[in-house]
Write a protein that holds these residues in place. Structure first.
Motif: not given
Length: 371
Positions: A145-153
């Motif tokens: 799977l792809q994984f992206l970082v940076g979702r705000p809480n």
């Protein structure tokens, strides 16, 4: 000759550019990454594999994967429900969201991931998606799977009623997913997750019962067995748990349960052909699930603000079997086919009727059997 030299020059320039691409050295002094935002996930990956998943495709993987759905699908394009999609709200507001009727049982996954949120400098939304992608790599046959970082809480909890349930009609399910941004085909693609799913709440007194195929292998067997004619409900019960959306299973005597929603979607004219297309196509199922999960993992998020850290996701284990087979004791005559496309020609497993191993306490995960 001039043309060949030009091509060679371009190729060498591209190679030199790739060779000179600088990676970031992480604060641990050991790992390097394409972006500094990825660094925190090296230790998180090791922690998850060692202290939660133990390198296996077991119950904790299923729980983590389930959270991606219950966190992301709460999003509403129409504004009918409050919630910001894949933002980790189910983890941050677990005391609220795990009490929603269709979220019952997700408290196990929330409780399991909560300690990792305090041990690592990551957001709740990133943790949920990373845990699912990392854990799924332990399942034979799963896509990477792809994984992206940076979702705000998340700042607000999702709203009750946004998650479709197994007792809902096809119209209700497709409508709710459409409001969350998913096509009917993508709904079917996402249901490949049921190949490694179990139920903690639908079947009384039996923990971790597989939905439609032998669990812990991400394969097309699930899409075949849902299409087989049902005979009874598992564990010698007399009636299905209709409140929870259960219907007769084709392998009830072996402890296999079937969701009403799976049964209906596999036979509905709008989705039957998409379902049947994956009955014996492992690579199609893998790619369909990968792309649908890519969409689910960022629903409600601005992808322009996210960083690709997919390099941290392990390469999944290879598939145990590439072709679905009729379970022993069943055949083509049990297939309830709605799609007019030719049905795949499949072998039948030899021997007596298929048996799913079960622990004395009803748990089919033999690794968890009490000694």
């Amino acid at each position: 000759m001039v043309f060949k030299l030009a091509v060679l020059t371009i190729a060498l320039a591209a190679f030199a550019g790739a060779a000179n691409y600088k990676r970031v050295t992480c604060p641990d002094g050991v790992n390097t990454a394409t972006h500094e935002a990825c660094c925190a996930f090296f230790s998180l990956r090791d922690d998850l594999q060692t202290n939660l998943f133990e390198g296996e495709c077991g119950e904790d993987v299923h729980e983590s994967l389930r959270l991606t759905f219950h966190d992301g699908v709460s999003f509403s394009k129409s504004g009918a429900f409050k919630g910001d999609g894949a933002d980790g709200s189910i983890l941050l507001f677990g005391n609220i969201e795990t009490n929603f009727s269709e979220n019952l049982g997700t408290d196990d996954g929330v409780d399991a991931l909560a300690p990792f949120l305090t041990r690592h400098l990551v957001t709740a939304g990133d943790l949920i998606q990373f845990a699912a992608a990392t854990g799924l790599a332990n399942c034979p046959g799963a896509p990477r799977l792809q994984f992206l970082v940076g979702r705000p809480n998340a700042t607000i909890p999702a709203e009750d009623g946004a998650i479709p349930g197994p007792a809902d009609t096809v119209d209700t399910i497709l409508s709710r997913f459409a409001d969350a941004g998913f096509t009917s085909n993508e709904v079917i693609h996402l249901l490949a997750s049921h190949s490694v799913a179990r139920s903690d709440t639908i079947v009384p007194d039996h923990q971790a019962v597989p939905f439609d195929s032998t669990p812990f292998n991400f394969d097309t067997q699930f899409f075949l067995e849902v299409l087989l004619k049902g005979t009874a409900v598992p564990f010698n019960r007399t009636t299905p748990n209709t409140v929870g959306g259960e219907v007769d299973s084709p392998l009830a005597s072996e402890g296999e349960m079937r969701l009403q929603s799976d049964f209906a979607l596999a036979r509905d004219p709008r989705t039957a052909c998409e379902w049947q297309s994956m009955v014996d196509n492992q690579f199609l199922m893998m790619e369909n699930f990968r792309t649908a999960m890519m969409k689910l993992s960022v629903v409600g998020q601005d992808t322009r603000k996210l960083v690709d850290c997919s390099e941290l996701i392990p390469e999944p284990k290879p598939a145990v079997k590439l072709h679905a087979t009729f379970p022993a004791g069943t055949s083509r005559f049990e297939v309830q086919q709605t799609c007019r496309a030719p049905f795949p020609v499949l072998r039948t497993d030899p021997g007596k009727a298929t048996t799913i191993p079960e622990c004395p306490d009803g748990d089919v995960n033999l690794a968890d059997c009490p000694s």
